[in-house]
Each structure stands twice: as C-alpha cells, then as structure tokens.
Design a protein around this motif. Sequence first.
Motif, short mmCIF file in Angstrom:
data_model
loop_
_atom_site.label_atom_id
_atom_site.label_comp_id
_atom_site.label_asym_id
_atom_site.label_seq_id
_atom_site.Cartn_x
_atom_site.Cartn_y
_atom_site.Cartn_z
N PRO A 8 -43.55 25.38 86.53
CA PRO A 8 -42.66 24.51 85.75
C PRO A 8 -41.64 23.81 86.63
O PRO A 8 -40.97 24.44 87.45
N LYS A 9 -41.54 22.48 86.43
CA LYS A 9 -40.61 21.66 87.20
C LYS A 9 -39.97 20.64 86.26
O LYS A 9 -40.60 20.19 85.31
N ILE A 10 -38.72 20.30 86.58
CA ILE A 10 -38.00 19.29 85.78
C ILE A 10 -37.34 18.29 86.74
O ILE A 10 -36.70 18.70 87.71
N TYR A 11 -37.49 17.01 86.43
CA TYR A 11 -36.76 15.98 87.16
C TYR A 11 -35.45 15.76 86.41
O TYR A 11 -35.44 15.31 85.27
N ASP A 29 -37.67 23.05 90.82
CA ASP A 29 -38.76 24.00 90.59
C ASP A 29 -38.16 25.22 89.89
O ASP A 29 -37.35 25.95 90.46
N LEU A 30 -38.54 25.44 88.62
CA LEU A 30 -37.91 26.51 87.84
C LEU A 30 -38.28 27.91 88.33
O LEU A 30 -37.61 28.87 88.00
N SER A 31 -39.33 28.02 89.14
CA SER A 31 -39.68 29.34 89.67
C SER A 31 -38.66 29.81 90.71
O SER A 31 -38.68 30.97 91.11
N ASP A 32 -37.77 28.91 91.11
CA ASP A 32 -36.70 29.30 92.04
C ASP A 32 -35.52 29.96 91.33
O ASP A 32 -34.57 30.40 91.97
N TYR A 33 -35.55 30.02 89.99
CA TYR A 33 -34.41 30.51 89.22
C TYR A 33 -34.83 31.67 88.32
O TYR A 33 -35.94 31.71 87.81
N SER A 34 -33.89 32.58 88.12
CA SER A 34 -34.18 33.74 87.26
C SER A 34 -33.78 33.51 85.82
O SER A 34 -34.27 34.19 84.92
N ASP A 35 -32.88 32.56 85.58
CA ASP A 35 -32.46 32.27 84.20
C ASP A 35 -31.89 30.87 84.10
O ASP A 35 -31.71 30.16 85.10
N ALA A 36 -31.60 30.46 82.87
CA ALA A 36 -31.12 29.10 82.60
C ALA A 36 -29.75 28.85 83.23
O ALA A 36 -29.49 27.75 83.73
N ALA A 37 -28.88 29.85 83.22
CA ALA A 37 -27.53 29.67 83.78
C ALA A 37 -27.61 29.30 85.26
O ALA A 37 -26.89 28.39 85.72
N TRP A 60 -40.99 16.27 83.20
CA TRP A 60 -41.24 17.69 83.45
C TRP A 60 -42.73 17.94 83.56
O TRP A 60 -43.54 17.18 83.04
N GLU A 61 -43.06 19.01 84.23
CA GLU A 61 -44.44 19.44 84.42
C GLU A 61 -44.53 20.94 84.18
O GLU A 61 -43.61 21.68 84.53
N GLY A 62 -45.63 21.37 83.59
CA GLY A 62 -45.86 22.80 83.39
C GLY A 62 -44.94 23.45 82.38
O GLY A 62 -44.78 24.67 82.40
#
Length: 185
Positions: A8-11, A29-37, A60-62
């Motif tokens: 999952p990625k977001i521009y 790249d959302l896999s670099d983060y553990s949560d939304a905060a 966004w992708e994925g």
Amino acid sequence: MKNSQNTPKIYVGTYGRYNSGSLFGKWFDLSDYSDAAEFYKDCYEYHRNEFLPELMFQDWEGIPDFLISECSLYEEAFKYFKAVSEMDDDRAEAFELYCSNIVSWPANGNDLEETLEGFNEAYQGYYGGVMKDPKTEFTYQYVEDTGMLAGAPSVLERYFDYEAFGKDLFLDGYSEYNGHVFIDI
C-alpha cells in the motif's frame, strides 16, 4: 508486506498546493509505518513548510477504496494491512471482497477481529480452476463433501444435474464473487 507487489502506497500532497496549481507531494509506502499516527506525523513533517497543511491523497496503490478517500485513511487500515499480509493472495483477495461486497466493513461499525471471524466462517474457497463456472465447480465439491450421492446407484449419479442444483444453492445460501464462494450468513 514489504516484498509484495501490492504494497500500500499513497501520494500525499496538500489542498493548498493543489489549489495553487501544483501537484507537489510524495509517495509514502505504508509498510514503513506501524499505525496511522506515525504515517500522519511523517506527512505533516514532509509538508512542514506550509502553514497548517490540509493533506490531500491524490493517488494510491494497493489500498481498497473502502479504507481511503481523498482526504482520509481509515484508522484501522494498518490492522487490515497486517491481517492481509498474513494471508495468501487468494485469501487476501477474498477478504477484500468480503469486506467490500458482503459486510460493508468498516462502514458497518464492526471491529476488524469480528470481521475476520465472520470471514473465516463464511469463506468456502476459490473455485476458478478447471471448470468455466465457479458455481458449478463449487457444486461438484459440495456434493462430494456432503456425500449427497454416496448411496445412489452409479446409473442415477450420471443423471444428477449439478448445474441446476448449483443454481438452487446460490439462490439461497451461497454467494460467489470472482470465483470466491461464501456462505450467506
């Protein structure tokens, strides 16, 4: 999750820049983060040169559409990504279909654990293999698994209409989405 093609990625840009004619932003790249905060903290840090930046998710992708909009990411998205990363591709696709088409999660207000439980009870498997019709393929498996024709003479078995019986199964009791079969609960 890091090695998956569907990471999952977001521009992320801002409305202020967009309204000024700029698409300036960055892919996160959302896999670099553990949560939304943690994710939002990095987004605001990246756009720190703007006074009170209003974040805009321009692409966004994925990420399934039920988890994201132009201006927000659902707070349970990271738990969803973690759960899906532990599934094989077919099961992950089925879970996305279950969330979006069957139970309307997260809009239904249920938590992710409850939704996963319901999915595990309802999901019957992927039937997109040897036959052209997933419903008929499931019906053959259903008849075999239930032993429905176990005591019938082989002459009678040849006349059993799997397609007609499958239509009845899927009228009331089962649903099929892209080859994935679910019990209607």
